[in-house]
Design an enzyme around this catalytic site. Structure first.
Site: not given
Ligand SMILES: Cc1ncc(COP(=O)(O)O)c(C=O)c1O
Length: 469
Positions: A67, A119-120, A210, A253, A376, A442
């Site tokens: 832990y 990004f979303t 990012d 990723k 998308r 989505f």
């Molecule tokens: C550029 C980018 N930032 C952040 C994220 C968010 O990551 P996670 O899906 O691990 O929460 C993604 C996920 O697709 C992404 O492509």
């Protein structure tokens, strides 16, 4: 050529088109709601779908499960220091957890966060903290006729103008997204990152990278940026990291694993983030991720520094883009990272954008092939405050290419079915929402066709393919 070989495989199934149609109806025409057994090739996302190596699996088995104070955590923190040069590392459960904490620490109501593209989940977290997002993408970043190799670059003039207009005190950081997800995985150049960081330093604004899609971006910097062609991937990584104040990433990723992390330089910032990590994620030496994942992330980050290991993804994407392009199918060019992106607006020019072209094309692809893509476009946007539709700049269908996963013949199959669909595109109609969640609709929203187009598509498929799957 793949510079790896398969050691473990998983059987796939391809169900017939009637079953695919039933599955699609049960899923509310939303690819996220399909069950995986119903899918032949899962091209929804690369997130958590990259294939692990033998060395990663071996590392996972020897992880030090604790832990607190796990040796595996310190090995990962050392790898982060070695690759990026950052002293502090905080593991979190995935990319959006980094975004949640970054927004909580930095964003106040009225703040403006500039980025090359949104990004979303990033935008949702910034907005929840009362901030807004401004995109500073290039004029040709969404233009398919432009061959610009770095469409993910910032427009530096727009950045300077924004700082002059808003003032640095309302801009806590500028977010630089490697391999811009929503505009087709288009990369930024090292030169552009250096220039953005210089402008930010002049105004005392932090730079946040990012790095979720950094892997493919590193490949593109090496092969497309003349000044970097003789640099190793490790040298390129270090050169760009040296410009940045905060790096975060989804390890689903980057690093062929799962989880995520925030890399910091300053002890002061580390103290602020530390409290939030223990509150929302887990103790500081695991951050809500299993020790096996931390161990495989360390090995995966090492493999990310290997040009042979990171070339397969972008090269397969380029292959798919070329094959579709040769057949006249509208596709985002030049090929980017992450996946192959179809231009649904051009593909379905007879369907109005209000009927979700990218959503409709994604559904049609699943029907015709059992391949699961991701919408998308406008479905992935949130409505405006007054409830009106917020139309996306681009209507893309993403066919994600998880790294080291697919074979060339599987890609040929997908190309073949998309080609059939293109020839029969006149049969495809639109979609409308029947259940629409308020946040990130989505993911779990449900839709239905605006006419009987899916029946007509199935009938034509059977006429052309007979009993064949
Ligand atoms: C550029 C980018 N930032 C952040 C994220 C968010 O990551 P996670 O899906 O691990 O929460 C993604 C996920 O697709 C992404 O492509």
């Amino acid at each position: 050529m793949e510079m790896h070989r398969a050691k473990v495989v998983q059987k796939l199934t391809l169900v017939d088109i009637d079953t695919r149609k039933q599955n699609l109806e049960a899923a509310g025409y939303n690819q996220f709601l399909l069950k995986n057994d119903a899918i032949f090739l899962d091209m929804l996302t690369d997130s958590g779908m990259n294939v692990m190596s033998d060395k990663q699996l071996a590392a996972a088995m020897t992880g030090d499960d604790a832990y607190a104070g796990s040796r595996t955590f310190f090995e990962l923190a050392d790898k982060i220091k070695e690759i990026f040069g950052f002293d502090f590392f905080l593991p979190v459960h995935q990319g959006r957890a980094c975004e949640h904490l970054l927004a909580r620490v930095f964003v106040k109501p009225g703040d403006v966060i500039a980025m090359n593209y949104h990004f979303t989940t990033t935008r949702a977290h910034i907005m929840l903290c009362g901030g807004s997002v401004i995109e500073l993408n290039l004029p040709d970043s969404l233009d398919n006729s432009s061959a610009n190799p770095f469409k993910g670059n910032f427009d530096l003039d727009k950045l300077k103008a924004l700082i002059a207009e808003v003032g640095p005190q309302r801009m806590p950081f500028v977010r630089i997204e490697a391999g811009t997800n929503l505009i087709g995985g288009q990369p930024l150049s090292l030169e552009n990152i250096v220039a953005v960081a210089k402008i930010c330093r002049q105004h005392g604004i932090l730079t946040v990278l990012d790095a979720s899609l950094l892997q493919d971006n590193l490949y593109f910097i090496k092969v497309r940026e003349a000044a970097c062609k003789d640099m190793s991937i490790r040298e390129i990584t270090r050169a760009l990291a040296d410009e940045i104040d905060v790096i975060y990433f989804s390890a689903r990723k980057l690093g062929f694993a799962k989880g995520g992390g925030i890399c910091l330089r300053s002890a002061e910032l580390y103290d602020q983030f530390k409290e939030l990590v223990t509150l929302h994620e887990g103790f500081l030496t695991y951050g809500g991720i299993s020790i096996t994942e931390l161990a495989s992330m360390t090995q995966g980050l090492e493999e990310t520094m290997d040009f042979d290991m990171i070339s397969q993804g972008p090269q397969f994407i380029a292959y798919m883009v070329d094959e579709l392009d040769k057949r006249g199918i509208p596709v985002v060019k030049p090929a980017g990272g992450l996946g192959c992106h179809l231009d649904a607006r051009a593909f379905l020019s007879h369907v109005p954008q209000a009927e979700y072209q990218a959503g409709a094309l994604s559904a049609a692809i699943y029907l015709a092939s059992g391949v699961r893509p991701m919408e998308r476009g406008t479905v992935s946007e949130a409505r405006n405050e007054d409830g009106s539709e917020h139309f996306a700049d681009v209507e893309l269908v993403r066919l994600a290419m998880p790294r080291r996963l697919f074979t060339r013949s599987q890609i040929d199959y997908a190309v073949d079915r998309i080609h059939w669909l293109f020839e029969n595109r006149g049969l495809i109609g639109g979609l409308r929402f029947v259940k629409e969640p308020k946040v990130l609709r989505f993911f779990s929203g449900e839709l239905a066709p605006t006419s009987d187009w899916s029946d007509r598509l199935v009938a034509k498929y059977k006429a052309d393919f007979g009993d064949s799957l």
